[in-house]
Enzyme design. Structure first.
Site, short mmCIF file in Angstrom:
data_model
loop_
_atom_site.label_atom_id
_atom_site.label_comp_id
_atom_site.label_asym_id
_atom_site.label_seq_id
_atom_site.Cartn_x
_atom_site.Cartn_y
_atom_site.Cartn_z
N CYS A 79 -10.14 -19.81 -48.27
CA CYS A 79 -9.18 -20.04 -49.35
C CYS A 79 -8.38 -18.77 -49.65
CB CYS A 79 -9.88 -20.58 -50.59
SG CYS A 79 -8.74 -21.33 -51.78
N HIS A 167 -12.61 -25.31 -48.42
CA HIS A 167 -13.90 -24.70 -48.76
C HIS A 167 -15.01 -25.37 -47.95
CE1 HIS A 167 -12.80 -22.14 -52.22
NE2 HIS A 167 -11.82 -23.01 -52.38
N GLU A 169 -17.99 -24.52 -47.73
CA GLU A 169 -19.30 -24.34 -48.37
C GLU A 169 -19.67 -25.47 -49.33
OE1 GLU A 169 -16.39 -22.01 -51.04
OE2 GLU A 169 -16.59 -22.63 -48.95
#
Length: 510
Positions: A79, A167, A169
């Site tokens: 990001c 993202h 994650e």
């Protein structure tokens, strides 16, 4: 000695989730503020740049010196990190015409890139940014796009440097773990040898060296964290550990007696301290959530100071602090992450106390703590217990705390928790509890009008406490529990159910 990944934190609330995903791959990682890059020794095999609330177009935004990293070590920007690697090396980042937030689908993917091997077109990713990468430098190549974001992922030719606008994650990026694994294993060459077994062995060795012949006092709460910390310390230093279980008057119904007995059955050296009246006195008339936490924390520390004087050569205070506690109180590493709330067991001890703090679990998430506990062969009934806040029911009573409110809430909480167990729902829920609301409402019981208190029930799904969603408990179950509470707990005539997720809400109300 383990290989490690360094995560440079730019203030994103997702930074800790990056660490958690890496650890799920049995790879050790450390988080450091972007402006305090650690020494990059031979054990560092890769670096990740986190997201950030800042814009790279802001002159005051983070601007790390990557001269010893970029082109020398595998590097992944996420990001803000991806935008930084483009904007500061010849690309262009501009404000988006619309905020790109939430779910998006990969429309193009280059499966020949090592970082995107195994990813598929049509998979879901999670976006959260106000700027977008308009163009990339000439030596960059796009490997992933969505319908709205052309540069969703890129690599740098001749370098092991990559950037992703989404993202990977977060849970909602369905193939994010594939990308992270590709980076960790295929690009960084991580062996994945940081396991619960290795953590236990290494932590025990470190604790022995750190503590030496000193004695440690540990505060037990009955929860998973303090229990695992106690067993870990007991395995390391044996009878040098002295455990204290404090009754602060804010525990669940019958918890003090039952938990004290269970600890003695585990072979731990435990002393029970009834300090309920001291906590009630400290909380008298205090309504502000932060002031309540601080008042509880102060008494907690005072009790331990007094108990430490009774134990000759006690030099340490053990605590079951874990990562989410630290993250929500202060940035875990001194970075720019925002404070959400303070925790009673975070931040050390007053200078006048003669105890140093030892926190063997402070870099672990809740699910990791449970895995460590399983490796230590701790009873599954203890490991499976729902998290319970350190300040106890004190922060589940909105407004000032009184004995009568505690009594009422203990009864309500007991009915709710026992009901979950009775109906086989307890293990499906990550955390549950009841909240005493600072309002009264009109009700009717028999032919009489009542004006009594209201409570809220809260049950959430989560894995690490960083994010959570409300549990869709069966309506019939909620109706049954509501009826039991109103009929059996004098002083309650209304029951509500909290259907807020975290974020934007927190799990606790205070």
């Amino acid at each position: 000695m383990h290989q490690k990944i360094i995560i440079l934190d730019f203030g994103s609330q997702y930074t800790q989730l990056i660490a958690r995903r890496i650890r799920e791959l049995n790879v050790y990682c450390e988080i450091h503020p972007w402006n305090k890059i650690p020494e990059l020794d031979a054990l560092v095999v890769g670096v990740i740049l986190s997201g950030s609330p800042f814009s790279v177009l802001d002159n005051k935004s983070p601007h790390p010196d990557l001269s010893k990293i970029k082109g020398k070590l595998p590097l992944l920007g996420i990001c803000f990190g991806a935008q930084f690697l483009s904007h500061n090396f010849g690309g262009e980042v501009l404000p988006s015409s619309t905020r790109e937030y939430g779910r998006a689908l990969i429309s193009k993917i280059n499966a020949n890139e090592t970082i995107s091997k195994g990813m598929t077109s049509g998979s879901q990713v999670w976006m959260s940014h106000g700027d977008t990468i308009k163009s990339i430098p000439e030596n960059y190549s796009v490997f992933a796009s969505t319908e709205d974001v052309e540069v969703a992922g890129y690599s740098i030719n001749g370098e092991q440097t990559y950037g992703v606008q989404f993202h990977p994650e977060v849970y909602h990026s369905t193939e994010g773990k594939i990308l992270l694994k590709n980076f960790m294993v295929d690009i960084c060459g991580c062996q994945g040898d940081w396991t619960p077994h290795s953590f236990v062995n290494e932590t025990c060795d470190n604790l022995k060296n750190q503590i030496g012949e000193d004695k440690v006092i540990l505060g037990l709460s009955g929860g998973v964290d303090s229990s695992v910390a106690a067993v870990l310390l007991h395995r390391s230093i044996g009878t040098q550990l002295h455990c204290i279980f404090v009754d602060n008057g804010l525990l669940r119904k019958n918890e003090y007696e039952s938990v004290l007995d269970s600890y003695k059955g585990m072979g731990l050296n435990v002393v029970g301290v009834d300090a309920a009246e001291r906590f009630y006195d400290a909380l008298d008339g205090v309504a502000d959530p932060e002031l309540k936490r601080k008042a509880i924390g102060k008494v907690f520390i005072d009790v331990f100071e007094e108990e430490s004087k009774k134990i000759q050569d006690a030099r340490w205070l053990g605590q079951g602090t874990i990562y989410p506690d630290v993250i929500e109180s202060i940035s875990a590493t001194g970075g720019p992450s925002q404070t959400i709330k303070s925790h009673h067991n975070v931040g050390g001890l007053p200078d006048y106390m003669m105890l140093k703090v030892v926190e063997p679990l402070k870099q672990l998430f809740k699910d990791e703590v449970r895995r460590i506990g399983k490796s230590l062969e701790i009873d599954s009934k203890i490991l499976g217990r729902h998290p319970f806040p350190g300040p106890g029911l004190g922060i589940r009573i909105l407004g000032d705390v009184t004995k009568e409110k505690v009594r009422i809430l203990q009864e309500v909480d007991y009915i709710f928790i026992e009901g979950l167990k009775e109906h086989g729902l307890y293990d499906e829920v990550w955390q549950a509890g009841a909240i005493f609301l600072p309002i009264q409402s009109v009700g009717v019981m028999g032919d009489e009008r009542t004006y009594e208190n209201a409570v809220a029930l809260r049950a959430v799904y989560s894995t690490d406490g960083m994010t959570a969603d409300w549990c869709h408990l069966p309506y019939d179950f909620l109706a049954l529990i509501s009826n039991r509470i109103i009929n059996q707990v004098k002083g309650i005539n209304r029951v509500t159910y909290d259907i807020s997720s975290k974020p934007p809400a927190t799990i606790e109300w205070e």
